[in-house]
Design an enzyme around this catalytic site. Sequence first.
Site: not given
Ligand code: IPE
Ligand code: IPE
Ligand code: MG
Length: 251
Positions: A14, A31, A125
């Site tokens: 995240d 991303h 793995l």
């Molecule tokens: C969790 O992150 C999902 C992934 C990393 C794939 P999110 O950014 O979607 O989660 P929330 O919305 O902060 O809970």
């Molecule tokens: C995690 O990064 C990737 C996915 C959930 C696909 P985010 O896109 O949620 O990034 P933040 O949390 O908004 O910074």
């Molecule tokens: Mg996120």
Amino acid sequence: MKETNLKHIAIIMDGNGRWAQSRSHERIWGHIRGSKIVSNIVEEADDLGAKALTLYAFSTENWSRPVGEVKVLFKLLKKFLLKERNRILKNNIQFKVMGDITKLPEKTQSLIAELENDSKDNKGLKLTFAFGYGGRDEIVQAANKFIKENPGKELTEELLQSYLLMPHLGDVDLLIRTGGDQRISNFLLWQSAYAELYFTQTKWPDFTRKEFKEIFEFVSKRERRFGNVCSSDLQTSKMMAVENKELITNL
Ligand code: IPE
Ligand code: IPE
Ligand code: MG
């Protein structure tokens, strides 16, 4: 190969969007940068002696994101499959995707199927991408499948576990979340019942092998009690058994 008690590691990758925004860039930039570090972390997991690494790449809730962002995430998965295929096979990694991938472009679905098939006998793995994945959805699906196949039979913890998407991976030992938030966000709910949790402020694109290793070594030293008392207390309580007997009688 090192022996470790942290056999199954799961990571919530995240913080990509915030990483990009803090640099005045579009979220998708995060991303793209985030996807570049995945193979480093896979290699480190292998070096640390983990048996399984499960990476949260796209949740059932992420479907609510703007279409453009979702499409970028699809593209990055495809790119990963094309770029990392040889390395995965060479390193004896068993690759799987868990989750609903039916909305992915057909080409990506076939690339996934191909790599899953070509790596299925690998003994190294176990690398799993959770894509289109939600923990609640997984549990509901498992329960429904069980009921359908075993009408009238009572469900047990062992049976439910065996109906999950990847039962052979077993419980999660270490669950890491990057990006600073301290929540599970519907990831591996059943499997993380006794996972050691570690939350780092580091946003995913900045996460390094070094930090991963440090977290792993730090958590390896934690005592996991699984509801029991710690081993030294167990010893003391045996020695105190006689005195305890008296204490209990007088309660
Ligand atoms: C969790 O992150 C999902 C992934 C990393 C794939 P999110 O950014 O979607 O989660 P929330 O919305 O902060 O809970
Ligand atoms: C995690 O990064 C990737 C996915 C959930 C696909 P985010 O896109 O949620 O990034 P933040 O949390 O908004 O910074
Ligand atoms: Mg996120």
